[in-house]
Design a protein around this motif. Structure first.
Motif, short mmCIF file in Angstrom:
data_model
loop_
_atom_site.label_atom_id
_atom_site.label_comp_id
_atom_site.label_asym_id
_atom_site.label_seq_id
_atom_site.Cartn_x
_atom_site.Cartn_y
_atom_site.Cartn_z
N PHE A 55 -11.22 7.70 -6.03
CA PHE A 55 -11.85 6.71 -5.15
C PHE A 55 -12.88 5.83 -5.85
CE2 PHE A 55 -10.37 9.72 -1.83
CZ PHE A 55 -9.52 8.83 -1.20
N ASN A 56 -13.36 6.26 -6.99
CA ASN A 56 -14.33 5.43 -7.72
C ASN A 56 -13.68 4.47 -8.70
OD1 ASN A 56 -16.80 6.05 -6.62
ND2 ASN A 56 -17.00 7.90 -7.85
N PHE A 57 -12.56 4.86 -9.31
CA PHE A 57 -11.99 4.05 -10.37
C PHE A 57 -10.71 3.31 -10.00
CE2 PHE A 57 -14.46 7.23 -12.84
CZ PHE A 57 -15.40 6.33 -13.30
N GLY A 98 -7.60 -2.01 -2.53
CA GLY A 98 -7.87 -3.01 -1.51
C GLY A 98 -8.30 -2.36 -0.20
N THR A 99 -7.95 -3.03 0.88
CA THR A 99 -8.37 -2.54 2.20
C THR A 99 -7.27 -1.85 2.96
OG1 THR A 99 -7.83 -4.69 3.15
CG2 THR A 99 -10.11 -4.34 2.40
N GLU A 100 -6.13 -1.61 2.32
CA GLU A 100 -5.03 -0.95 3.04
C GLU A 100 -5.41 0.50 3.32
OE1 GLU A 100 -2.11 0.45 -0.49
OE2 GLU A 100 -2.23 -1.70 -0.09
N PHE A 101 -5.06 0.94 4.50
CA PHE A 101 -5.40 2.29 4.93
C PHE A 101 -4.13 2.94 5.48
CE2 PHE A 101 -7.30 5.47 7.75
CZ PHE A 101 -8.16 6.08 6.84
N THR A 102 -3.68 4.01 4.84
CA THR A 102 -2.46 4.69 5.26
C THR A 102 -2.80 6.12 5.68
OG1 THR A 102 -2.01 5.46 3.03
CG2 THR A 102 -1.10 3.30 3.64
#
Length: 98
Positions: free
Chosen positions: A48-50, A54-58
């Motif tokens: 999650f840091n590297f 984008g903003t997609e959420f699955t």
């Protein structure tokens, strides 16, 4: 003060070995669980840091977030448990060696 008899030494050693077998050995998988949880938390943290997606959420990403959050909660709890188990094991081993 009298020296301890051989029978007393054998009995003491047997009791300490039995205490080690009944307390430390059943909890030894805790080390593997701790390593797995720590690896999962570290992998999630790095992910999650590297890596930016984008903003997609699955649903898959939501599952990963939940798994990493649970691992993050378990790491401090298991750290205390593993340290306590380690020090208790070392203390029993030291008492057995005497």
């Amino acid at each position: 003060m009298k020296k301890a008899s051989e029978n007393w030494k054998r009995t003491r050693r047997a009791v300490l070995e039995r205490a080690h077998r009944t307390t430390v050995d059943p909890l030894s998988p805790l080390y593997n669980i701790y390593m797995g949880v720590s690896a999962l938390y570290l992998a999630g943290f790095l992910h999650f840091n590297f890596f930016d997606y984008g903003t997609e959420f699955t649903w898959f990403r939501a599952g990963i977030i939940i798994c990493v959050a649970v691992a993050g909660i378990l790491v401090p709890v298991l750290t205390g448990s593993v340290l306590t188990l380690h020090f208790a094991s070392k203390k029993l081993e030291r008492l057995i060696a005497e």
